[in-house]
Design a protein around this motif. Sequence first.
Motif, PDB file in Angstrom:
ATOM      1  N   LEU A   1      20.376  13.737   7.624  1.00 57.52           N
ATOM      2  CA  LEU A   1      20.484  12.282   7.570  1.00 57.52           C
ATOM      3  C   LEU A   1      19.458  11.629   8.492  1.00 57.52           C
ATOM      4  CD1 LEU A   1      21.942   9.700   6.680  1.00 57.52           C
ATOM      5  CD2 LEU A   1      23.630  10.126   8.483  1.00 57.52           C
ATOM      6  N   GLU A   2      19.339  12.154   9.702  1.00 56.60           N
ATOM      7  CA  GLU A   2      18.398  11.589  10.668  1.00 56.60           C
ATOM      8  C   GLU A   2      16.967  11.670  10.161  1.00 56.60           C
ATOM      9  OE1 GLU A   2      16.758  12.474  15.227  1.00 56.60           O
ATOM     10  OE2 GLU A   2      18.486  13.578  14.429  1.00 56.60           O
TER      11      GLU A   2
ATOM     12  N   GLU B   1      16.305   9.331   7.118  1.00 60.42           N
ATOM     13  CA  GLU B   1      16.137   7.949   7.567  1.00 60.42           C
ATOM     14  C   GLU B   1      14.762   7.754   8.200  1.00 60.42           C
ATOM     15  OE1 GLU B   1      19.548   7.677  10.125  1.00 60.42           O
ATOM     16  OE2 GLU B   1      20.649   6.444   8.667  1.00 60.42           O
TER      17      GLU B   1
ATOM     18  N   SER C   1      21.798   7.087   1.180  1.00 56.57           N
ATOM     19  CA  SER C   1      23.183   6.652   0.957  1.00 56.57           C
ATOM     20  C   SER C   1      24.090   7.812   0.577  1.00 56.57           C
ATOM     21  CB  SER C   1      23.231   5.561  -0.105  1.00 56.57           C
ATOM     22  OG  SER C   1      22.572   5.964  -1.293  1.00 56.57           O
TER      23      SER C   1
ATOM     24  N   ARG D   1      24.592   9.915   3.719  1.00 50.70           N
ATOM     25  CA  ARG D   1      25.432   9.183   4.667  1.00 50.70           C
ATOM     26  C   ARG D   1      26.900   9.284   4.259  1.00 50.70           C
ATOM     27  NH1 ARG D   1      23.017   4.553   4.619  1.00 50.70           N
ATOM     28  NH2 ARG D   1      21.708   4.961   6.443  1.00 50.70           N
ATOM     29  N   SER D   2      27.159   9.233   2.963  1.00 46.53           N
ATOM     30  CA  SER D   2      28.537   9.363   2.485  1.00 46.53           C
ATOM     31  C   SER D   2      29.101  10.742   2.806  1.00 46.53           C
ATOM     32  CB  SER D   2      28.594   9.110   0.972  1.00 46.53           C
ATOM     33  OG  SER D   2      28.228   7.779   0.670  1.00 46.53           O
TER      34      SER D   2
ATOM     35  N   LYS E   1      28.158  12.665   5.291  1.00 48.17           N
ATOM     36  CA  LYS E   1      28.378  12.707   6.739  1.00 48.17           C
ATOM     37  C   LYS E   1      29.666  11.970   7.107  1.00 48.17           C
ATOM     38  CE  LYS E   1      26.869  13.625  10.987  1.00 48.17           C
ATOM     39  NZ  LYS E   1      27.834  12.928  11.847  1.00 48.17           N
ATOM     40  N   GLU E   2      29.943  10.870   6.459  1.00 56.34           N
ATOM     41  CA  GLU E   2      31.166  10.116   6.740  1.00 56.34           C
ATOM     42  C   GLU E   2      32.410  10.940   6.420  1.00 56.34           C
ATOM     43  OE1 GLU E   2      30.848   6.515   4.544  1.00 56.34           O
ATOM     44  OE2 GLU E   2      29.354   5.612   5.902  1.00 56.34           O
TER      45      GLU E   2
END
Length: 293
Positions: free
Chosen positions: A250-251, A254, A261, A264-265, A267-268
């Motif tokens: 993710l990092e 970005e 997106s 990120r989902s 990771k959430e």
Amino acid sequence: MTNDLEKTPVAVLGLGAMGHALAAAFLKAGHPTTVWNRSAGKGDELVAQGAVRAATAGEAVRAAELVVVCVVDYDAAQAVLESAADELPGRVLVNLTSDTPERSRTTAAWANERGIDYLDGSIMVPVPMIGQPEALVFYSGPRAAYDKYETALKALGGKPAHLGEDQGRAAVYDLALLDYFYGSISGLVHAFALAGADGVRAVDLAPYLDTITSFMPSLAAGAARDVDAGSYPGDAANLGMMGTAVGHILEWGEHRGLDVSMMRSIKEVYDKAVARGHAADGWVSTIEVVRGG
């Protein structure tokens, strides 16, 4: 009605790309085949191969023992079936139109009220594979109706699977497998974009993807056992460790300006599972979050 299942008269309602392939497969297997399509101008090639073109859906149904409908959606399917409803009782109706389990069960209820033997199905292969030995087609509905015409249905694919009496079950399997498929190919595209952002061509990364894809069948089988048992051993790779790796992806995504997106989902979900106390468990424990409980 003929007792020769190898030569069961069939009707195919809907001659889009998939419907055309289904009719062609029946013809190739030697079944007397009647075809019908809502709009004119389709089916000439099938007629040249021996199919009979019906003027109406009802006429096509009257010529068959086994009726297969495959159209764009269940609204279209329902319109077709309503037009031939009086002719369908006494025949086995197989709906191979894709939709949700709810729509499958609604159509099944409509058929049951009219005394129509109804099988709902899902085709799990692309058009060119129809009729091939390895082609998988799911069916759900009355076992007796399926057993009676299993031989004929094998003309469409050599790997038919009857999933039970619940007519919505084929759609459940269909959507679950497509969920896995679309998630997988989306991950593949993201991987190509991530590598490409640092100048690595997709064709250079692709040969190494087998490192992961080769163990996916055994991984899936093990995960399925864990899900059904409600036990998520994390001895080999725990969720806390894997969540860190997801964070790195993710990092970097970005940093490279990618649309992250999807990652990120993921990771959430991992973070929520960790917060619930699953850090030392395996990644399969994330199902507790996905289930929404």
